[in-house]
Enzyme design. Structure first.
Site, mmCIF file in Angstrom:
data_model
loop_
_atom_site.group_PDB
_atom_site.id
_atom_site.type_symbol
_atom_site.label_atom_id
_atom_site.label_comp_id
_atom_site.label_asym_id
_atom_site.label_seq_id
_atom_site.Cartn_x
_atom_site.Cartn_y
_atom_site.Cartn_z
ATOM 1 N N SER A 104 0.846 -1.333 -0.025
ATOM 2 C CA SER A 104 0.001 -0.075 -0.004
ATOM 3 C C SER A 104 0.992 1.428 0.106
ATOM 4 O O SER A 104 1.793 1.438 -1.075
ATOM 5 C CB SER A 104 -0.854 0.016 1.185
ATOM 6 O OG SER A 104 -1.950 1.019 0.991
ATOM 7 N N ASP A 106 -9.638 -5.226 -4.677
ATOM 8 C CA ASP A 106 -9.234 -4.261 -3.870
ATOM 9 C C ASP A 106 -10.009 -3.105 -3.610
ATOM 10 O O ASP A 106 -10.280 -2.597 -4.521
ATOM 11 C CB ASP A 106 -7.814 -3.764 -3.845
ATOM 12 C CG ASP A 106 -7.150 -3.177 -2.824
ATOM 13 O OD1 ASP A 106 -7.639 -2.335 -2.073
ATOM 14 O OD2 ASP A 106 -5.863 -2.994 -2.903
ATOM 15 N N HIS A 126 -7.660 -5.754 -0.114
ATOM 16 C CA HIS A 126 -6.344 -4.947 0.320
ATOM 17 C C HIS A 126 -5.779 -5.551 1.010
ATOM 18 O O HIS A 126 -5.589 -5.348 2.435
ATOM 19 C CB HIS A 126 -6.943 -3.681 0.443
ATOM 20 C CG HIS A 126 -5.784 -2.660 0.664
ATOM 21 N ND1 HIS A 126 -4.962 -2.132 -0.528
ATOM 22 C CD2 HIS A 126 -5.220 -2.023 1.757
ATOM 23 C CE1 HIS A 126 -4.262 -1.329 -0.189
ATOM 24 N NE2 HIS A 126 -4.111 -1.324 1.116
#
Length: 176
Positions: free
Chosen positions: A65, A120, A154
């Site tokens: 991320s 995601d 995610h």
């Protein structure tokens, strides 16, 4: 490793963060000063490893991320030749600050493994796709690998971690 700071997207509540995140859309304002400072912090870590005897071309930057975003940005702006980048569920920050076409830096041939889940909800797959297209225009496209994982949100999965292991094994072979 990450400092704790207020994050705009998190209602200004303090959390571990490399830089402020103002929004999660392609046209969101970005924390340019914070991103550049975080990249300088990572470059200082690389310098420290080099001082400790590890050649920079034996260093792979990587993250998930925001950490993956910072790894990409740092690799494309550092003067240290690196072995590669592992960029998981992320995007290229300050992408408009990069020139159109190939970069001229020491990492124009760098190997990049970029991975993203197709479900995601936080950093949509579209961000990963836009990032990989930008990367392929900036560095040798043959050195950019983009993997997507069906059903992954995610997060991570065993297949992704196996791909990361293979990438590291390939780009950091044992030394005698």
């Amino acid at each position: 490793m990450r400092p704790v700071m207020p994050v705009s997207l998190n209602m200004n509540m303090a959390m571990p963060s490399w830089f402020d995140i103002i929004g999660l859309s392609p046209d969101s304002q970005e924390d340019e000063a914070g991103i550049k400072q975080a990249a300088e912090n990572v470059k200082a870590l690389i310098d420290q490893e080099v001082k400790n005897g590890i050649p920079s071309n034996r260093i792979i930057l990587g993250g998930f991320s925001q950490g993956g975003a910072l790894s990409l940005y740092t690799a494309l702006t550092t003067h240290q030749k690196l072995a590669g980048v592992v960029a998981l569920s992320c995007w290229l920050p300050l992408r408009a600050s990069f020139p159109q076409g190939p970069i001229s830096g020491v990492n124009k041939e760098i190997a990049v493994l970029q991975c993203h889940g197709d479900c995601d909800p936080l950093v949509p797959l579209m961000f990963g796709s836009l990032t990989v297209e930008k990367l392929k225009s900036m560095i040798n496209p043959a050195n950019v690998t983009f993997r997507t994982y069906s059903g992954m949100m995610h997060s991570s999965c065993i297949e992704e971690m196996m791909d990361v292991k293979q990438f590291i094994d390939k780009h950091l072979p044992p030394v005698d």
